[in-house]
Design a protein around this motif. Structure first.
Motif, short mmCIF file in Angstrom:
data_model
loop_
_atom_site.label_atom_id
_atom_site.label_comp_id
_atom_site.label_asym_id
_atom_site.label_seq_id
_atom_site.Cartn_x
_atom_site.Cartn_y
_atom_site.Cartn_z
N ARG A 1 -5.12 1.75 -3.93
CA ARG A 1 -5.03 1.17 -5.27
C ARG A 1 -3.58 0.79 -5.50
NH1 ARG A 1 -7.18 5.07 -9.63
NH2 ARG A 1 -5.81 6.39 -8.41
N THR A 2 -3.35 -0.46 -5.87
CA THR A 2 -1.99 -0.95 -6.02
C THR A 2 -1.63 -1.34 -7.44
OG1 THR A 2 -2.70 -3.21 -5.45
CG2 THR A 2 -1.94 -1.80 -3.64
N ASP A 3 -2.61 -1.31 -8.36
CA ASP A 3 -2.30 -1.66 -9.75
C ASP A 3 -3.47 -1.23 -10.63
OD1 ASP A 3 -0.86 -2.63 -11.88
OD2 ASP A 3 -1.49 -4.72 -11.61
N SER B 1 2.53 1.67 -3.41
CA SER B 1 1.62 2.18 -4.44
C SER B 1 1.46 3.70 -4.35
CB SER B 1 0.25 1.50 -4.32
OG SER B 1 -0.45 1.93 -3.16
N ASP B 2 1.53 4.24 -3.12
CA ASP B 2 1.47 5.70 -2.98
C ASP B 2 2.65 6.36 -3.70
OD1 ASP B 2 -0.86 5.69 -1.53
OD2 ASP B 2 0.14 5.69 0.42
N THR C 1 -8.11 -8.24 -0.65
CA THR C 1 -7.77 -7.65 -1.95
C THR C 1 -8.97 -7.80 -2.88
OG1 THR C 1 -5.45 -8.29 -1.66
CG2 THR C 1 -6.15 -7.72 -3.89
N MET D 1 0.83 -1.20 0.00
CA MET D 1 0.00 0.00 0.00
C MET D 1 0.87 1.26 0.00
SD MET D 1 -2.93 -1.32 2.69
CE MET D 1 -4.01 0.11 2.60
#
Length: 264
Positions: free
Chosen positions: A249-251, A4-5, A189, A1
């Protein structure tokens, strides 16, 4: 997480990047729940944290010892919808009691069932497992609203559908509460897939998507979200309460619009 930022920020032009603000918490206001563990058990504790001095906690975090890294790490943090904390049971010396988060016959729901119910809130609006496992709370209502808002987001021009996804983070943590139930912290997820209704339409990625989609119009986009969740679970056969969740949001990925396609 956290990664992703950074990824999302690096995809933005320099002028659109907001200065990084390090998250911190007030040590004096922190309330620690340290379980008494037997020899050989993984060492961990939970903490109710406030970012401001003399303010009620607004987040629950889990810290675990990582022997391979020779350090303690924060592995979960949940934004609380209410500053009223669950009443965690403490012994005479102030230690909390860790209980099994899964396969626990003394709890109405375990972490796996809670995770299934959370995913149902997103995928169906809670019509199946979600409404059976959870009593309505601000957190569960927010998840249901995410589902209902997505259903009408594009009108007749497209669709937005949620689904569960492979979850790398299956570890879960539970502390006994004063009523005999438990405070359970876990992760899930899920994906959100947006798609156009027919050829001739396209999805234009927003600036937050640039790191993954590079401003290329798409026929569909699948977003992946990793989330941390916290719930209070009764010992009796009664509904649990989702008290907070936090997602990142990671992808994002999806097929580009063909170059010959008519763009509307």
């Amino acid at each position: 997480m956290s990664v992703s930022d950074y990824t999302e920020t690096e995809g933005l032009p320099a002028k659109d990047r907001e200065p990084y603000e390090r998250w911190s918490y007030d040590l004096a206001s922190a309330k620690l729940y340290i379980p008494r563990l037997a020899d050989g058990q993984d060492r961990w504790f939970a903490a109710a944290l406030s970012s401001e001095k003399d303010k009620a906690p607004s987040r629950l975090a889990v810290f675990t010892e990582r022997p391979q890294h020779k350090r303690w790490e924060m592995v979960s943090v949940v934004d609380l919808d209410s500053q009223k904390l669950p009443d965690v049971a403490l012994d005479r010396e102030g230690y909390a009691t860790a209980v099994a988060a899964n396969d626990n016959k003394h709890l109405a729901s375990d972490a796996d069932l809670l995770r299934t119910a959370v995913l149902d809130n997103f995928t169906t609006g809670g019509t199946n497992t979600g409404s059976k496992v959870f009593a309505p709370t601000k957190a569960s209502k927010r998840q249901v609203k995410v589902h209902s808002d997505a259903a009408t987001r594009f009108g007749d021009q497209g669709t937005s559908v949620f689904d569960g996804a492979d979850n790398r983070f299956t570890d879960a943590y539970a502390l006994k509460t004063a009523d005999g139930g438990a405070l359970v912290l876990f992760s899930h997820t899920h994906t959100q897939t947006d798609a156009v209704a027919h050829s001739g339409l396209q999805l234009n990625p927003g600036k937050e998507d640039r790191a993954w989609l590079h401003d290329v119009p798409r026929m569909s986009i699948q977003y992946t979200f990793v989330c941390n969740d916290a719930a209070t679970v009764p010992a009796k056969a009664e509904p649990s309460r989702l008290i907070g969740y936090t997602c990142a949001r990671t992808d994002a990925s999806g097929p580009p619009v063909p170059p010959w396609s008519h763009r509307a």
